[in-house]
Write an enzyme that holds these catalytic residues in place. Structure first.
Site, PDB file in Angstrom:
ATOM      1  CD  GLU A  62      -2.744  30.663  42.936  1.00  0.00           C
ATOM      2  OE1 GLU A  62      -2.075  31.063  41.969  1.00  0.00           O
ATOM      3  OE2 GLU A  62      -3.608  29.776  42.858  1.00  0.00           O
ATOM      4  CG  ASP A 115      -1.498  26.121  42.360  1.00  0.00           C
ATOM      5  OD1 ASP A 115      -1.568  27.332  42.108  1.00  0.00           O
ATOM      6  OD2 ASP A 115      -1.662  25.229  41.483  1.00  0.00           O
ATOM      7  CG  ASP A 151      -1.056  22.001  39.468  1.00  0.00           C
ATOM      8  OD1 ASP A 151      -0.975  23.049  38.797  1.00  0.00           O
ATOM      9  OD2 ASP A 151      -1.819  21.063  39.172  1.00  0.00           O
TER      10      ASP A 151
END
Length: 368
Positions: free
Chosen positions: A238, A154, A331
């Site tokens: 992501e 992340d 996170d």
């Protein structure tokens, strides 16, 4: 006439096409015959500049890049040499090498890594005045460890990269004293008169600090990507369009943007943490092992019970699930959702129709 100028003068209403590489190469031959200062330069360098421009126009028409623009003084300075033979590169000692440059002779350079057997190289000059040489070669990929482990990454602004294993990674940047010096230099630059010697010195000092920051960021990206490629079989990140995320929100005079200052700070934070470079280097070093997961609701979903709650993230760093009571780093919680490799809907259901993406990776250059 310069290639960019030729393209800017061409319109669809004109008969025929804008001159391509072969026509420009013919014009270059005529210009070298007429002008002595042009003959003083290496014809190979000038032809490769035309080839680079032709490739840039091809990329523009394909929709992959923007239209080529004029080169600015002190930016993108450099040239490319092709048809390099083994005798054109020498290893003087462990730390020094030499390369043959047409119309110049032997030029020494500092060896930062083993020099590969390459057929071309590019010499560039950055804004800080430093010269670099990069040999075109395909670097070896990093083999998978074979452990079957999967990690989610992340990316953030406060924490550069949070791993699903619980590790928090921070990108190296300028120290507080260097940041304060950069601010003082920027204020001095705003007061300096254009074209003055003082303004030139101030810009050079700012460029050196910016180059130091970029070098540290690149070093962090290289070390982090190598470590992840060696430790994990599958790396999930992501699926973010960093280029679109970092576009300016300034708008136009007729339609001005909103929250421009806040958006500018966010853009700087994203770029300073090397979001795009990290994923790009992971794809180069671990081709076929990097998977992109839809980013929707990964930061609002509990990694334990999969409940989606926008209020569960109490702060930038704390995630507290109101359903199961799980508490952890926000996170890291998002990284564990990314490691799961499945998209989440707004209702908290797992969306199996959206799978992760694996994209073929291009070859890269190995710098020396």
């Amino acid at each position: 006439m310069e290639p960019v100028e030729q393209q800017s003068h061409w319109r669809r209403s004109r008969r025929g096409h804008a001159p391509g590489y072969h026509e420009q190469a013919r014009q270059l031959t005529e210009a070298r015959r007429e002008f002595e200062w042009l003959r003083a330069g290496a014809q190979m360098v000038q032809q490769q500049a035309l080839r680079d421009f032709a490739q840039a126009m091809t990329n523009f028409f394909a929709g992959a890049h923007r239209r080529p623009t004029w080169r600015k003084l002190g930016r993108h300075d450099g040239f490319r040499i092709v048809s390099v033979k083994p005798r054109h590169v020498r290893q003087l000692n462990r730390n020094r090498g030499a390369v043959w440059v047409p119309k110049v002779g032997w030029v020494q350079f500092r060896v930062s890594r083993p020099v590969p057997a390459a057929v071309s190289y590019r010499v560039t000059r950055d804004a800080a005045g430093r010269w670099h040489i990069a040999f075109a070669a395909v670097p070896d990929t990093i083999p998978a460890p074979g452990s079957g482990e999967v990690v989610g990454v992340d990316r953030g602004v406060q924490t550069s990269a949070a791993l699903s294993s619980g590790d928090l990674l921070h990108c190296s940047g300028l120290r507080p004293t260097e940041t304060e010096r950069l601010r003082r230099l920027q204020r001095r630059l705003a007061r300096a008169q254009r074209g003055s010697h003082r303004r030139h010195k101030t810009k050079a000092a700012i460029a050196r600090l910016r180059a130091r920051e970029a070098d540290r960021r690149k070093d962090w990206v290289e070390k982090t990507s190598t470590d992840l490629a060696r430790r994990y079989d599958v790396i999930r990140v992501e699926d973010l369009n960093v280029g679109a995320m970092t576009r300016t929100a300034r708008g136009t005079v007729a339609d001005p943007g909103r929250n421009v200052v806040q958006k500018t700070a966010l853009n700087r934070g994203i770029l300073a943490n090397g979001w795009g470079n990290l994923v790009a280097r992971l794809e180069h070093k671990a081709p076929g092992r990097v998977e992109k997961v839809p980013a929707a609701y990964t930061s609002q979903t509990c990694s334990v019970c999969k409940t989606v709650d926008a209020e569960a993230r109490e702060s930038q760093a704390v995630f507290r699930c109101r359903s199961c009571g799980y508490t952890g780093h926000a996170d890291v919680n998002a990284a564990r959702n990314i490691a799961a490799g499945r998209a989440v809907t707004a209702r908290g259901d797992l969306d199996t129709s959206r799978s992760v993406k694996r994209e073929p990776q291009p070859n890269r250059l190995l710098s020396a």
